[in-house]
Write an enzyme that holds these catalytic residues in place. Structure first.
Site, PDB file in Angstrom:
ATOM      1  N   LYS A 147     -30.237 191.359  37.457  1.00  0.00           N
ATOM      2  CA  LYS A 147     -31.563 191.701  37.971  1.00  0.00           C
ATOM      3  C   LYS A 147     -32.505 191.915  36.797  1.00  0.00           C
ATOM      4  CE  LYS A 147     -29.783 193.660  42.274  1.00  0.00           C
ATOM      5  NZ  LYS A 147     -29.642 194.852  43.132  1.00  0.00           N
ATOM      6  N   THR A 148     -32.820 190.813  36.146  1.00  0.00           N
ATOM      7  CA  THR A 148     -33.656 190.840  34.950  1.00  0.00           C
ATOM      8  C   THR A 148     -34.946 190.065  35.198  1.00  0.00           C
ATOM      9  OG1 THR A 148     -32.516 188.870  34.130  1.00  0.00           O
ATOM     10  CG2 THR A 148     -31.685 191.000  33.386  1.00  0.00           C
TER      11      THR A 148
END
Length: 297
Positions: A147-148
């Site tokens: 989740k970047t």
């Protein structure tokens, strides 16, 4: 105090400069009116750290000003991975020298990068310190997730995870095979079939992880040859029970706890059977640190 590991060699300048050039171009696609105003006389600027936290992102700042032919001189305090407490003031980290228009052209790209990298590193540092304090004998690790920020900026956040003392998890879809719920459902719910097909392509050199919602799914994944079993969205109590049962039958399988875990709750998931506790908020819910670059009068 132990000197932090220098991770800068993970980021060769030849690798990071191409996307930093794109960031600089994106920030100034046409005219540089501000640069016209200040001119190209050589000036010096001071880089300040204005909030407490872990200093991280030095290689990216070096790359920005190297591209712009500006010289940066770091102070002794500017050690990557060090927690710096400015006690409410501001600390000088570096001096940058070069044409004034080029100093200001690189200012925001450098500051945006270092503030976010330091934010991730600080969140990781506080998390790892908390776990070491509460569970000094626990051999597991806290990890980020994928989740970047999309695109090349994810490497900044992944680098911040390492500098802050946490694991990166996968860098991308190609680094490790993770069969999530969507993969399993798309295969008709057959975990064994999915794992064996993945292994036929991944071979011996790549780990395979399976996201599981129950003990039955986890045992099937382990039996099929999964290297890592993720117990997803469990309560802490249920997770400890199932993790222990899995380890009893498959002691070499890595067990990951994931799903809605935060700084405040992560300690509730710790037990000898849990190897990894992953948190998406380390790279999508972090607070940025405050830096500034000021032209010297």
């Amino acid at each position: 105090m132990t000197t932090p590991t220098d991770f800068s060699t993970l980021l060769p300048q030849t690798n990071i400069q191409p996307f930093i050039r794109e960031w600089l171009k994106d920030d100034m696609p046409t005219f540089d009116v501000g640069g016209l105003v200040v001119g190209s006389d050589v000036k010096k600027a001071t880089l300040y750290m204005k909030s407490p936290g872990v200093f991280a992102g030095k290689p990216f700042v070096d790359a920005v000003f190297d591209i712009l032919d500006c010289k940066i001189t770091w102070e002794d305090i500017a050690v990557e991975g060090t927690y710096i407490d400015n006690k409410g003031g501001k600390i000088v980290l570096a001096t940058v020298e070069g044409p004034c228009n080029l100093l200001l052209r690189g200012e925001r790209t450098a500051l945006n990068t270092i503030s976010r990298c330091s934010g991730v590193a600080t969140a990781c540092y506080l998390s790892s310190q908390k776990m070491k304090g509460l569970f000094p004998t626990w051999t597991g690790a806290v990890a980020g997730t994928r989740k970047t920020t999309p695109g090349a900026f994810r490497i900044v956040e992944k680098y911040g995870l390492i500098v802050g003392g946490c694991n990166t998890h996968r860098l991308d879809l190609s680094q490790m095979t993770m069969l999530k719920d969507n993969h399993i459902w798309a295969c008709g719910g057959d975990i064994t079939k999915a794992v064996k097909l993945a292994r036929s392509a991944a071979g011996f050199s790549q780990k395979i992880e399976v996201e599981c919602q129950s003990l039955e799914e986890a045992l099937e994944a382990a039996s099929a040859g999964a290297d890592v079993v993720m117990l997803d969205n469990y309560t802490p109590e249920e997770l400890k029970v199932d993790a222990t049962k899995i380890k009893e039958q498959y002691p070499s399988v890595i067990i990951e706890a994931s799903g809605g875990i935060t700084y405040d709750t992560m300690d509730q998931y710790v037990c000898d059977a849990v190897d990894i506790i992953s948190r998406g908020d380390l790279t999508h819910g972090y607070s940025c640190l405050d830096y500034s670059l000021k032209i010297q009068k």
